[in-house]
Motif scaffolding. Sequence first.
Motif, short mmCIF file in Angstrom:
data_model
loop_
_atom_site.label_atom_id
_atom_site.label_comp_id
_atom_site.label_asym_id
_atom_site.label_seq_id
_atom_site.Cartn_x
_atom_site.Cartn_y
_atom_site.Cartn_z
N PHE A 67 95.08 -22.10 -17.80
CA PHE A 67 94.18 -20.96 -16.97
C PHE A 67 93.69 -19.90 -18.00
O PHE A 67 92.61 -19.27 -17.73
N LYS A 68 94.67 -19.44 -18.98
CA LYS A 68 94.29 -18.25 -19.84
C LYS A 68 93.37 -18.72 -20.64
O LYS A 68 92.27 -17.81 -20.85
N LEU A 69 93.19 -19.69 -21.34
CA LEU A 69 92.08 -20.04 -22.04
C LEU A 69 90.86 -20.56 -21.39
O LEU A 69 89.69 -20.18 -21.92
N GLY A 70 90.92 -20.98 -20.03
CA GLY A 70 89.76 -21.28 -19.42
C GLY A 70 89.16 -19.80 -18.86
O GLY A 70 87.94 -19.81 -19.05
N TRP A 71 89.91 -19.05 -18.70
CA TRP A 71 89.49 -17.60 -18.15
C TRP A 71 88.74 -16.67 -19.29
O TRP A 71 87.95 -16.08 -19.33
N TYR A 72 89.23 -17.09 -20.68
CA TYR A 72 88.89 -16.59 -21.77
C TYR A 72 87.30 -17.05 -21.84
O TYR A 72 86.22 -16.52 -22.29
N GLY A 73 87.03 -18.41 -21.89
CA GLY A 73 85.82 -18.94 -21.72
C GLY A 73 84.83 -18.65 -20.67
O GLY A 73 83.69 -18.34 -20.85
N PHE A 74 85.45 -18.68 -19.63
CA PHE A 74 84.49 -18.04 -18.66
C PHE A 74 84.01 -16.41 -18.76
O PHE A 74 83.06 -16.09 -18.56
N THR A 75 84.89 -15.38 -19.26
CA THR A 75 84.55 -14.10 -19.59
C THR A 75 83.58 -14.07 -20.50
O THR A 75 82.55 -13.17 -20.55
N ARG A 76 83.63 -15.00 -21.60
CA ARG A 76 82.76 -15.13 -22.69
C ARG A 76 81.19 -15.72 -22.09
O ARG A 76 80.41 -14.92 -22.52
N ALA A 77 81.35 -16.61 -21.27
CA ALA A 77 80.00 -17.02 -20.52
C ALA A 77 79.33 -16.00 -19.85
O ALA A 77 78.11 -16.12 -19.49
N SER A 78 80.12 -15.21 -19.12
CA SER A 78 79.75 -14.13 -17.97
C SER A 78 78.90 -12.79 -18.77
O SER A 78 78.27 -12.18 -18.23
N GLN A 79 79.14 -12.82 -20.00
CA GLN A 79 78.47 -11.53 -20.88
C GLN A 79 77.02 -12.09 -21.48
O GLN A 79 76.82 -13.16 -21.53
N ILE A 80 76.30 -11.12 -21.46
CA ILE A 80 75.07 -11.25 -21.96
C ILE A 80 75.33 -11.49 -23.66
O ILE A 80 75.89 -10.90 -24.31
N LYS A 81 74.60 -12.50 -23.95
CA LYS A 81 74.74 -13.04 -25.32
C LYS A 81 74.39 -12.08 -26.45
O LYS A 81 75.26 -11.75 -27.55
N LYS A 82 73.70 -11.16 -26.15
CA LYS A 82 73.25 -10.04 -27.25
C LYS A 82 74.46 -9.01 -27.34
O LYS A 82 74.61 -8.26 -28.30
N MET A 83 75.40 -9.07 -26.24
CA MET A 83 76.38 -7.94 -26.01
C MET A 83 77.80 -8.67 -26.42
O MET A 83 78.92 -8.20 -26.29
N ARG A 84 77.59 -9.91 -26.61
CA ARG A 84 78.94 -10.54 -26.98
C ARG A 84 79.66 -10.26 -28.41
O ARG A 84 78.87 -9.99 -29.34
N LEU A 85 80.81 -10.02 -28.47
CA LEU A 85 81.84 -9.66 -29.48
C LEU A 85 82.82 -10.64 -29.77
O LEU A 85 83.64 -10.75 -28.82
N PRO A 86 83.22 -11.17 -30.79
CA PRO A 86 82.38 -11.35 -31.98
C PRO A 86 80.80 -12.08 -31.54
O PRO A 86 80.74 -12.57 -30.65
N LYS A 87 79.97 -11.86 -32.54
CA LYS A 87 78.43 -12.25 -32.51
C LYS A 87 78.52 -13.71 -32.51
O LYS A 87 79.22 -14.41 -32.87
N PRO A 88 77.73 -14.62 -31.50
CA PRO A 88 77.75 -15.81 -31.51
C PRO A 88 77.27 -16.53 -33.10
O PRO A 88 76.44 -15.81 -33.71
N ARG A 89 77.99 -17.48 -33.25
CA ARG A 89 77.74 -18.20 -34.67
C ARG A 89 76.71 -19.32 -34.40
O ARG A 89 76.29 -19.82 -35.50
N VAL A 90 76.50 -19.86 -33.35
CA VAL A 90 75.65 -20.97 -33.02
C VAL A 90 74.60 -20.47 -31.95
O VAL A 90 74.92 -19.75 -31.21
N LYS A 91 73.73 -21.33 -31.81
CA LYS A 91 72.64 -21.03 -30.94
C LYS A 91 72.77 -22.11 -29.70
O LYS A 91 73.32 -23.22 -29.97
N PRO A 92 72.28 -21.98 -28.66
CA PRO A 92 72.11 -22.91 -27.59
C PRO A 92 71.57 -24.15 -27.95
O PRO A 92 70.55 -24.31 -28.61
N GLY A 93 72.46 -25.42 -27.66
CA GLY A 93 71.82 -26.68 -28.02
C GLY A 93 72.55 -27.18 -29.49
O GLY A 93 72.33 -28.35 -29.45
N ASP A 94 73.05 -26.41 -30.00
CA ASP A 94 73.74 -26.83 -31.38
C ASP A 94 75.01 -27.62 -31.08
O ASP A 94 75.64 -27.47 -30.08
N ALA A 95 75.11 -28.52 -31.99
CA ALA A 95 76.52 -29.57 -31.72
C ALA A 95 77.69 -28.56 -32.22
O ALA A 95 77.78 -28.24 -33.28
N VAL A 96 78.62 -28.69 -31.36
CA VAL A 96 79.85 -28.02 -31.96
C VAL A 96 81.01 -28.96 -31.98
O VAL A 96 81.23 -30.13 -31.14
#
Length: 215
Positions: free
Chosen positions: A186-215
Motif C-alpha cells: 500500500f505504501k508504494l501504491g500510495w506514493y504513485g497515487f500522490t505523484r499522479a494527483s499532482q500537476i506535472k509542472k509542480m512535481r518534485l523531482p521534475k519528470p524525466r520522461v514524457k507521456p507515452g515514453d517507454a519505461v
Amino acid sequence: MKLLRRGNSDDSDASTKPSTPVEDAGSKVSLGKGKPTPKRRDAEARRRGPVAPAPMNSKEARARKKATKGTKEDRKAQSAERRAAATLRRERMAAGDDKYLLPRDKGPVRAYVRDLIDSRRNLVGMFMPAALILIVTMFVSPAVQFIVTFAMLIMMVFMVGEGIYLGKMVNKRVRERFPDSIDGGFKLGWYGFTRASQIKKMRLPKPRVKPGDAV
C-alpha cells in the motif's frame, strides 16, 4: 670483653634509631589525589576561560550582539552563501539527485515509480484543476450547487478507481523490475497515487520522461 661490649653498643644504637616508614605505590597515589575529580562542565568552563558578565542595559546588549555577528559585509557574504546553498539544494532535488532528495523519494525503486507515473496521462491529475473550477462556478452561480456537488462526487469515484488501478500496476511493475526489493504494498501504491494527483509542472523531482515514453 671489650669486643662484646662494642657489639652490644652497636646493637643498642641500631635498636634505638627510629625506623623510616616505607610507602608503597598505592599510598603515594592516594596521597597525591587529595581532592575529588572535577565535574565535566567545570573543566570545560575552565578551558573556555572566564564568562563575560551580563550586559548592563539594552544598548550594551545590542552592541555585543552586533560585535558577535561581524561586519555588515560579513553578514551579506554569509547570507549570499546560504542563498546559494539553498538554490543548489533545490536545483539538485528537482533534477533527482539522490543525495538531495527527501527520504520518501530516495532509491532506484522510487525513481522507477516516478517514471511510470510520469509516462502516463492520469485522470486523477485533472482532479485538482477541475475541482477548483467547479468550486468557483458554485460561488458564482449558487443555483448550480447541486450539479456541482454531484459532479464532484462522480470525480471522486473515478479518482478512487484509478488510484486502486495505479497501486496495483505500480506494485506489479516494481516486482518485475526489482524482484529483491522489500519496498511495495500500500505504501508504494500510495506514493504513485500522490505523484499522479499532482500537476506535472509542480512535481518534485521534475519528470524525466514524457507521456507515452517507454519505461
